[in-house]
Design a protein around this motif. Structure first.
Motif, short mmCIF file in Angstrom:
data_model
loop_
_atom_site.label_atom_id
_atom_site.label_comp_id
_atom_site.label_asym_id
_atom_site.label_seq_id
_atom_site.Cartn_x
_atom_site.Cartn_y
_atom_site.Cartn_z
N VAL A 128 -12.00 56.11 39.07
CA VAL A 128 -10.95 57.06 38.70
C VAL A 128 -10.66 56.92 37.20
O VAL A 128 -10.58 57.91 36.47
N GLY A 131 -13.15 58.57 35.01
CA GLY A 131 -13.27 60.02 35.14
C GLY A 131 -14.34 60.46 36.10
O GLY A 131 -14.68 61.65 36.16
N ASP A 134 -11.82 62.13 40.94
CA ASP A 134 -10.49 62.74 40.87
C ASP A 134 -9.85 62.55 42.25
O ASP A 134 -10.38 63.03 43.25
N ASP A 136 -7.56 63.91 43.76
CA ASP A 136 -7.10 65.10 44.48
C ASP A 136 -8.16 66.20 44.55
O ASP A 136 -7.85 67.35 44.87
N ARG A 137 -9.40 65.84 44.31
CA ARG A 137 -10.49 66.80 44.42
C ARG A 137 -11.06 66.79 45.83
O ARG A 137 -11.06 65.77 46.52
N THR A 158 -9.32 64.77 50.53
CA THR A 158 -9.47 64.26 49.17
C THR A 158 -9.64 62.74 49.17
O THR A 158 -9.33 62.07 50.15
N ARG A 160 -7.76 60.65 47.68
CA ARG A 160 -6.44 60.06 47.87
C ARG A 160 -6.13 59.90 49.36
O ARG A 160 -5.56 58.90 49.80
#
Length: 363
Positions: A128, A131, A134, A136-137, A158, A160
């Motif tokens: 994370v 990069g 993500d 929340d992707r 996601t 998360r």
């Protein structure tokens, strides 16, 4: 990667992302590797200054700990105490292997089972920071195939949700059914049996399968097997003898048996065997509970969260990533859940405790 990359070997850097370089490590084999392993302009990352110099607990405290171990008929116990952000004390009791009269010491590795999830969270958050992930992707963007609960086909899942147990993935179906059969992950994540009847992102439901898939996610992002990715970003980098696979341990002879009352639940020989290497993205039975590590080294990794992402002179996580991990996302009647950690005041009234439990007798 560990078996194909050696120190001093040089590669052309094809792309840079955060703390990672993309390299061609074999002919037509590409992957992301931590900068620690790659020379840049003749300089490597500074050698880690280990801030932890624990002493063995002695005296009255050792006597009290021994009594507790005896009262509970413990076969063997390893303890590590963190004080002021450093691992300051250790305690060892009993046998790593009773039949061989092999006693536990501060370097004895255990299988902490679900406590592995905290370390899996740590390694994933490095991606994370870089990069590469993500939180929340849609995970479909990473895996490249459909990955949704058939009961809620309109709802994305996601990273998360995988990390805070709200993905709606059933607890054990994928890792204990699919993995034993050698089924590919892409076929399991469209199977109705892999899911609970709950909307993703709305409700906590503990999921070993979901966290196993965290390892698969790290693999598809780095194009490295999970064992070697975690070696690169954590264990080898920080000089710790720990691994998610027996083939990566330096000392395979100092691993504790898993005992149940009256019998051994799983032998050391099985614990330290070489793990099967599958194609990146199909290793979904390691990240949830297969770590082998000493309590001392486990505590060292935990201090990374305590010290705002630092391990000695080496930054492992950003301060922002640590704050993201420690946020409270979901709760039920028993506890609150962050990323990888549980959170509760029931153990130390008036104070939040971040923790996790683990039970390795089953497998």
């Amino acid at each position: 990667m560990q078996n194909t990359v050696t120190k001093g070997q040089k590669f052309e850097v094809l792309e840079t992302s955060g703390n990672f370089y993309r390299i061609e490590y074999l002919q037509n084999r590409f992957g992301w590797i931590d900068k620690y392993y790659v020379e840049k302009e003749g300089k490597e990352e500074p050698k880690v200054i280990d801030p932890h110099h624990p002493e063995e607990i002695k005296g009255n405290t050792a006597t009290e700990l021994k009594k507790i171990c005896q009262d509970y008929s413990a076969m063997g116990v390893g303890v590590a105490v963190i004080k002021d952000g450093k691992v300051s004390y250790t305690y060892s009791y009993g046998y790593a292997n009773k039949a061989q009269h092999k006693k536990i010491n501060s370097d004895t590795k255990f299988r902490p089972a679900s406590l592995s999830k905290i370390i899996s969270t740590l390694s994933t958050m490095t991606l994370v920071d870089a990069g590469r992930i993500d939180l929340d992707r849609n995970v479909e963007d990473y895996f490249g195939y459909r990955f949704r609960n058939p009961l809620f086909p309109e709802v994305e899942i996601t990273p998360r949700m995988l990390l805070n147990h709200s993905s709606s993935l059933a607890d054990e179906y994928i890792i204990y059914t699919g993995s034993n059969a050698g089924t590919r992950l892409k076929d399991l994540v469209v199977d109705l049996k892999s899911y609970n009847n709950q909307k993703p992102g709305q409700e906590f439901s503990y999921s070993n399968s979901g966290f196993g898939i965290v390892g698969s996610l790290d693999e598809v992002v780095t194009n490295m097997h999970y064992i070697y990715f975690t070696d690169s970003v954590l264990f080898d980098r920080l000089g710790l003898d720990a691994a998610f696979g027996g083939q990566s341990l330096n000392d395979k002879n100092n691993v504790a048996e898993c005992y149940k009352v009256g019998k051994i639940a799983r032998s050391r020989g099985v614990l330290v065997k070489d793990r099967q290497i599958r194609a990146p993205g199909d290793t979904y039975i390691l990240a949830q509970g297969s770590l082998l590590i000493s309590p001392k080294d486990y505590a060292k990794l935990v201090t990374i969260f305590i010290n705002d992402g630092m391990y000695g002179n080496i930054r492992v996580l950003s301060e922002e990533a640590v704050k993201e991990v420690e946020k409270e996302y979901l709760k039920d009647d028993k506890f609150r859940y962050c990323l990888g950690f549980k959170k509760s005041t029931q153990y130390v009234p008036g104070h939040d405790m971040y923790y996790h439990g683990g039970n390795a007798h089953r497998v």
